[in-house]
Design a protein around this motif. Structure first.
Motif, PDB file in Angstrom:
ATOM      1  N   VAL A  51      14.205 -19.629  26.514  1.00  0.00           N
ATOM      2  CA  VAL A  51      15.484 -20.282  26.812  1.00  0.00           C
ATOM      3  C   VAL A  51      15.498 -20.785  28.250  1.00  0.00           C
ATOM      4  O   VAL A  51      15.917 -21.918  28.531  1.00  0.00           O
ATOM      5  N   ALA A  52      15.029 -19.967  29.193  1.00  0.00           N
ATOM      6  CA  ALA A  52      14.999 -20.378  30.602  1.00  0.00           C
ATOM      7  C   ALA A  52      14.115 -21.593  30.799  1.00  0.00           C
ATOM      8  O   ALA A  52      14.459 -22.521  31.547  1.00  0.00           O
ATOM      9  N   ALA A  53      12.954 -21.611  30.111  1.00  0.00           N
ATOM     10  CA  ALA A  53      12.026 -22.736  30.247  1.00  0.00           C
ATOM     11  C   ALA A  53      12.645 -24.028  29.748  1.00  0.00           C
ATOM     12  O   ALA A  53      12.510 -25.092  30.379  1.00  0.00           O
ATOM     13  N   LEU A  54      13.338 -23.980  28.609  1.00  0.00           N
ATOM     14  CA  LEU A  54      13.939 -25.197  28.054  1.00  0.00           C
ATOM     15  C   LEU A  54      15.197 -25.608  28.816  1.00  0.00           C
ATOM     16  O   LEU A  54      15.505 -26.799  28.929  1.00  0.00           O
ATOM     17  N   ALA A  55      15.923 -24.637  29.342  1.00  0.00           N
ATOM     18  CA  ALA A  55      17.162 -24.947  30.057  1.00  0.00           C
ATOM     19  C   ALA A  55      16.910 -25.337  31.510  1.00  0.00           C
ATOM     20  O   ALA A  55      17.830 -25.793  32.204  1.00  0.00           O
ATOM     21  N   GLY A  56      15.682 -25.144  31.982  1.00  0.00           N
ATOM     22  CA  GLY A  56      15.372 -25.463  33.371  1.00  0.00           C
ATOM     23  C   GLY A  56      15.960 -24.467  34.346  1.00  0.00           C
ATOM     24  O   GLY A  56      16.338 -24.831  35.461  1.00  0.00           O
ATOM     25  N   VAL A  57      16.021 -23.188  33.940  1.00  0.00           N
ATOM     26  CA  VAL A  57      16.599 -22.133  34.785  1.00  0.00           C
ATOM     27  C   VAL A  57      15.468 -21.264  35.334  1.00  0.00           C
ATOM     28  O   VAL A  57      14.614 -20.788  34.585  1.00  0.00           O
ATOM     29  N   GLU A  58      15.466 -21.066  36.646  1.00  0.00           N
ATOM     30  CA  GLU A  58      14.433 -20.248  37.273  1.00  0.00           C
ATOM     31  C   GLU A  58      14.801 -18.767  37.156  1.00  0.00           C
ATOM     32  O   GLU A  58      15.934 -18.373  37.413  1.00  0.00           O
ATOM     33  N   LEU A  59      13.824 -17.949  36.766  1.00  0.00           N
ATOM     34  CA  LEU A  59      14.011 -16.503  36.700  1.00  0.00           C
ATOM     35  C   LEU A  59      12.903 -15.827  37.501  1.00  0.00           C
ATOM     36  O   LEU A  59      11.753 -16.265  37.479  1.00  0.00           O
ATOM     37  N   ASN A  60      13.254 -14.771  38.202  1.00  0.00           N
ATOM     38  CA  ASN A  60      12.227 -13.917  38.799  1.00  0.00           C
ATOM     39  C   ASN A  60      11.692 -13.014  37.690  1.00  0.00           C
ATOM     40  O   ASN A  60      12.467 -12.343  37.008  1.00  0.00           O
ATOM     41  N   TYR A  61      10.373 -13.019  37.536  1.00  0.00           N
ATOM     42  CA  TYR A  61       9.803 -12.219  36.457  1.00  0.00           C
ATOM     43  C   TYR A  61       8.425 -11.725  36.854  1.00  0.00           C
ATOM     44  O   TYR A  61       7.607 -12.485  37.383  1.00  0.00           O
ATOM     45  N   ASP A  62       8.169 -10.446  36.574  1.00  0.00           N
ATOM     46  CA  ASP A  62       6.887  -9.831  36.912  1.00  0.00           C
ATOM     47  C   ASP A  62       6.046  -9.711  35.642  1.00  0.00           C
ATOM     48  O   ASP A  62       6.321  -8.869  34.780  1.00  0.00           O
ATOM     49  N   ASP A  63       4.991 -10.548  35.527  1.00  0.00           N
ATOM     50  CA  ASP A  63       4.139 -10.542  34.339  1.00  0.00           C
ATOM     51  C   ASP A  63       3.329  -9.266  34.192  1.00  0.00           C
ATOM     52  O   ASP A  63       2.831  -8.971  33.104  1.00  0.00           O
ATOM     53  N   SER A  64       3.182  -8.527  35.265  1.00  0.00           N
ATOM     54  CA  SER A  64       2.362  -7.313  35.208  1.00  0.00           C
ATOM     55  C   SER A  64       3.150  -6.104  34.715  1.00  0.00           C
ATOM     56  O   SER A  64       2.589  -5.026  34.532  1.00  0.00           O
ATOM     57  N   PHE A  65       4.434  -6.284  34.479  1.00  0.00           N
ATOM     58  CA  PHE A  65       5.283  -5.165  34.064  1.00  0.00           C
ATOM     59  C   PHE A  65       4.841  -4.633  32.699  1.00  0.00           C
ATOM     60  O   PHE A  65       4.589  -5.393  31.759  1.00  0.00           O
ATOM     61  N   THR A  66       4.737  -3.316  32.550  1.00  0.00           N
ATOM     62  CA  THR A  66       4.438  -2.659  31.275  1.00  0.00           C
ATOM     63  C   THR A  66       5.386  -1.481  31.094  1.00  0.00           C
ATOM     64  O   THR A  66       6.089  -1.083  32.028  1.00  0.00           O
ATOM     65  N   PHE A  67       5.346  -0.889  29.919  1.00  0.00           N
ATOM     66  CA  PHE A  67       6.181   0.289  29.679  1.00  0.00           C
ATOM     67  C   PHE A  67       5.723   1.468  30.531  1.00  0.00           C
ATOM     68  O   PHE A  67       6.468   2.431  30.725  1.00  0.00           O
ATOM     69  N   ALA A  68       4.476   1.418  31.003  1.00  0.00           N
ATOM     70  CA  ALA A  68       3.979   2.492  31.858  1.00  0.00           C
ATOM     71  C   ALA A  68       4.496   2.369  33.290  1.00  0.00           C
ATOM     72  O   ALA A  68       4.342   3.285  34.097  1.00  0.00           O
ATOM     73  N   SER A  69       5.088   1.232  33.609  1.00  0.00           N
ATOM     74  CA  SER A  69       5.633   1.045  34.953  1.00  0.00           C
ATOM     75  C   SER A  69       6.776   2.033  35.195  1.00  0.00           C
ATOM     76  O   SER A  69       7.437   2.486  34.257  1.00  0.00           O
TER      77      SER A  69
END
Length: 418
Positions: free
Chosen positions: A20-38
């Motif tokens: 949704v963010a990609a299509l709406a053109g909305v910037e989000l802070n997001y950590d791709d390295s996040f896992t459930f072990a974090s």
């Protein structure tokens, strides 16, 4: 400062928000390295979100939004000139309906099948098949809707498409195999159209391959052999319990364990009518010339009763095979009453103009103790059949012989509960 999204990249609920963010053109802070072990489910996190579920979106003012549907709608509304949520209020309602369908009819029940295959839930073949049949019926409806349209609502991608696709991906990756997908080409086309959209491809780029073959059910746990007693050792300091790996949605067990109690039907006076023998006679003899004469000779009207059963929501029935799956699902959920019950229920009519009706032969004089083991028993109406009444008797025989006609609708398909 952009809102911060927390969640695992491969999770369907996270993917839908990022899409949704990609299509709406909305910037989000997001950590791709996040896992459930974090280290995420800590005291600070739980202060912000006491429910303790992922994903969450933290806004600049500290507000924390939870639930992927709410987050996705919020992000879509932020986008300039976003068409992900239609401005027309009817189309907006249609989009929201598909969001509910995605979660309630595909994502959640599909997760139960996945959980049974990976050992998170106890494996039960009958329960699993009932869920799969239900999901197939919903996917079949979607396939028909997409027969003459590219997207579910309107001419562009909306939240409806994103939610349905991400829920489908969840099962396409795990157990919804090639043979099942081949039945619904229009649904597969929608999945490919959305995931290969240039703006969305990066969201799904690290996705696993679709499963080709339905996975084998988990092997039953082996009983451990009794070990020889060992000499007592000095007591050790107790170890701290191993932390459970957090999950995005920690759910209560699907069916809480209940203590076994004696069924009051077992305390009824003994009956000379042998229900299991009736099932054999019905299976092996011609219904009208063999099984019915045997039944009338042996039936014990004091120890057993006969009931007409009618589905309450016939206006929702579509394809005949899907309606027959509805009967199969109901019968599967009656499994706990198998020793007390026989049924012959069918679909009468044709696609989009049909009804479900039939008969039950059951122990005792009250239908409820026998059928209430099925969670959906209240979706049906029950009326006692009196074999002294010519109309009731004709209905009873027609339902057993599978040649019943009701309001001009002929028997099209059916199932027996034996």
């Amino acid at each position: 400062m952009a809102p911060t999204l927390t969640g695992v990249a491969s999770n369907a609920r996270v993917q839908r928000i990022r899409a949704v963010a990609a299509l709406a053109g909305v910037e989000l802070n997001y950590d791709d390295s996040f896992t459930f072990a974090s280290d995420w489910k800590n005291e600070e996190f739980l202060k912000k979100n006491p429910f303790g579920f992922l994903p969450v979106l933290e806004l600049e003012d500290g507000t924390v939004l939870r639930e992927s549907g709410a987050i996705a709608e919020y992000v879509a509304e932020l986008g300039p000139n976003s068409t992900l949520i239609p401005s027309d209020i009817k189309e907006k309602a249609q989009v929201h309906a598909y969001q509910c369908t995605a979660d309630q009819e595909i994502h959640i029940p599909g997760g139960i099948v996945t959980g049974q295959m990976n050992g998170r839930y106890p494996y039960n073949k009958a329960v699993q098949q009932t869920i799969i049949d239900k999901i197939n019926s919903r996917v079949a409806v979607l396939d028909q809707i997409l027969l003459n349209s590219t997207f579910l609502v309107g001419e562009r991608i909306t939240l409806a498409d994103i939610f349905i696709v991400t829920s489908l991906l969840n099962i396409f990756y795990s157990w919804y195999d090639a043979s099942l997908r081949a039945k619904y080409p229009n649904v597969v086309r929608l999945v490919e159209t959305v995931t290969k959209n240039p703006k969305l491809a990066p969201v799904f780029s690290k996705a696993p391959q679709f499963v080709e073959k339905f996975p084998s059910p988990p092997a039953p746990a082996k009983e451990k052999k009794a070990e020889k007693p060992k000499a007592e050792a000095a007591p050790k300091a107790p170890k701290a319990p191993k932390a459970k790996e957090p999950e995005d949605e920690e759910e209560e067990p699907l069916v809480p364990a209940e203590p076994k109690v004696k069924n009051p039907l077992d305390d009824l006076p003994k009956s000379a009518f042998n229900l299991e023998e009736w099932k054999r006679q019905y299976s092996n003899l011609d219904t009208r010339t063999g099984a019915l004469p045997w039944f009338y000779e042996k039936f014990d009207k004091d120890g057993f009763s006969i009931w007409k059963v009618d589905f309450k929501y016939n206006d929702e029935l579509t394809a005949v095979f899907m309606s027959n799956n509805q009967i199969g699902g109901f019968f599967n959920r009656l499994e706990a009453s198998r020793k007390y019950l026989f049924g012959s229920v069918g679909v009468l009519g044709k696609a989009n103009d049909s009804l479900i009706t039939g008969i039950l032969i059951l122990r005792g004089q009250d239908v409820k103790p026998v059928v209430e083991v099925a969670p959906d028993y209240e979706s049906y109406e029950y009326k006692r059949i009196d074999l002294e009444n010519a109309e009731d008797k004709s209905f009873f025989e027609g339902a057993l012989a599978w040649d019943l006609v009701v309001d001009g609708k002929e028997w099209a398909d059916g199932k027996n509960f034996k």
